[in-house]
Motif scaffolding. Structure first.
Motif, PDB file in Angstrom:
ATOM      1  N   VAL A  29       0.816  -1.203   0.000  1.00 54.40           N
ATOM      2  CA  VAL A  29       0.000   0.000   0.000  1.00 54.40           C
ATOM      3  C   VAL A  29       0.856   1.262   0.000  1.00 54.40           C
ATOM      4  O   VAL A  29       0.515   2.258  -0.617  1.00 54.40           O
ATOM      5  N   ASN A  30       1.991   1.206   0.697  1.00 55.00           N
ATOM      6  CA  ASN A  30       2.837   2.383   0.831  1.00 55.00           C
ATOM      7  C   ASN A  30       4.285   1.923   0.919  1.00 55.00           C
ATOM      8  O   ASN A  30       4.581   0.937   1.589  1.00 55.00           O
ATOM      9  N   ALA A  31       5.188   2.605   0.255  1.00 52.63           N
ATOM     10  CA  ALA A  31       6.614   2.273   0.308  1.00 52.63           C
ATOM     11  C   ALA A  31       7.417   3.563   0.178  1.00 52.63           C
ATOM     12  O   ALA A  31       7.229   4.325  -0.759  1.00 52.63           O
ATOM     13  N   TYR A  32       8.302   3.803   1.145  1.00 60.24           N
ATOM     14  CA  TYR A  32       9.140   4.994   1.086  1.00 60.24           C
ATOM     15  C   TYR A  32      10.429   4.767   1.868  1.00 60.24           C
ATOM     16  O   TYR A  32      10.517   3.861   2.689  1.00 60.24           O
ATOM     17  N   ALA A  33      11.422   5.601   1.577  1.00 58.12           N
ATOM     18  CA  ALA A  33      12.708   5.532   2.258  1.00 58.12           C
ATOM     19  C   ALA A  33      13.007   6.890   2.883  1.00 58.12           C
ATOM     20  O   ALA A  33      12.710   7.932   2.303  1.00 58.12           O
ATOM     21  N   LEU A  34      13.585   6.857   4.066  1.00 59.21           N
ATOM     22  CA  LEU A  34      14.022   8.062   4.752  1.00 59.21           C
ATOM     23  C   LEU A  34      15.467   7.881   5.177  1.00 59.21           C
ATOM     24  O   LEU A  34      15.858   6.791   5.611  1.00 59.21           O
ATOM     25  N   ALA A  35      16.253   8.938   5.073  1.00 59.26           N
ATOM     26  CA  ALA A  35      17.622   8.888   5.567  1.00 59.26           C
ATOM     27  C   ALA A  35      17.581   8.799   7.087  1.00 59.26           C
ATOM     28  O   ALA A  35      16.668   9.343   7.727  1.00 59.26           O
ATOM     29  N   ILE A  45      13.767   1.963   5.147  1.00 56.86           N
ATOM     30  CA  ILE A  45      12.707   1.762   4.156  1.00 56.86           C
ATOM     31  C   ILE A  45      11.495   1.199   4.888  1.00 56.86           C
ATOM     32  O   ILE A  45      11.612   0.233   5.648  1.00 56.86           O
ATOM     33  N   THR A  46      10.340   1.815   4.672  1.00 54.56           N
ATOM     34  CA  THR A  46       9.107   1.386   5.319  1.00 54.56           C
ATOM     35  C   THR A  46       8.121   0.914   4.260  1.00 54.56           C
ATOM     36  O   THR A  46       7.862   1.623   3.291  1.00 54.56           O
ATOM     37  N   LEU A  47       7.604  -0.294   4.454  1.00 59.57           N
ATOM     38  CA  LEU A  47       6.583  -0.868   3.573  1.00 59.57           C
ATOM     39  C   LEU A  47       5.331  -1.143   4.391  1.00 59.57           C
ATOM     40  O   LEU A  47       5.412  -1.750   5.461  1.00 59.57           O
ATOM     41  N   THR A  48       4.184  -0.687   3.897  1.00 59.20           N
ATOM     42  CA  THR A  48       2.910  -1.055   4.487  1.00 59.20           C
ATOM     43  C   THR A  48       2.290  -2.096   3.571  1.00 59.20           C
ATOM     44  O   THR A  48       2.062  -1.820   2.392  1.00 59.20           O
TER      45      THR A  48
END
Length: 144
Positions: A29-35, A45-48
């Motif tokens: 549903v959601n995928a993003y990366a943060l330093a 990296i966070t995956l929902t």
């Protein structure tokens, strides 16, 4: 009368077979990366993930750029110090997800290189979730 009975039996058999042939359907549903908060450490990296299928899904492996996450050991050199850090997963595998349920998977990718991989800002990373039934669910994330 015979036709009515045949239709009733056909509908009953369809319902019976449908109960045994559930499907898994993971949706990222959601995928993003943060330093990370300390510059030069790496990325989170966070995956929902949601199971939109009709049967339980079991995630048994996570791949980063085609390599199992637990096989990636990166080395980082700062001055005269060389450190090795593995890619780490914020959940333990296997991870079971019931129909309709969601979960969050966090992957830490340290800054560094290995013999097969090198991670840097602006790079696109492919994350694949592999299930016990043999299906693979990919997603692309760009490291900030």
């Amino acid at each position: 009368m015979t036709i009515a009975v045949a239709i009733a039996v056909a509908l009953w058999m369809t319902g019976l077979v449908g109960g045994f042939t559930g499907t898994e359907n993971l949706q990222i549903v959601n995928a993003y990366a943060l330093a990370t908060t300390k510059p030069g450490q790496g990325w989170n990296i966070t995956l929902t993930v949601k199971n939109a299928g009709t049967t339980t899904a079991t995630i048994d492996q996570v791949f980063v750029n085609g390599i199992p996450y637990d096989a990636i050991i990166l080395t980082s050199t700062t001055g005269a110090t060389t450190t090795t850090v593995p890619v780490s997963l914020g959940v333990s595998l296997p991870l079971t997800l019931s129909p309709g349920n969601s979960t969050t998977i966090q992957i830490f990718i340290p800054l560094g290189t290995s013999s097969a991989l090198s991670f840097s800002s602006g790079q696109q990373v492919e994350i694949k979730l592999h299930t016990a039934s043999g299906k693979t669910y990919p997603v692309q994330v760009v490291l900030p």
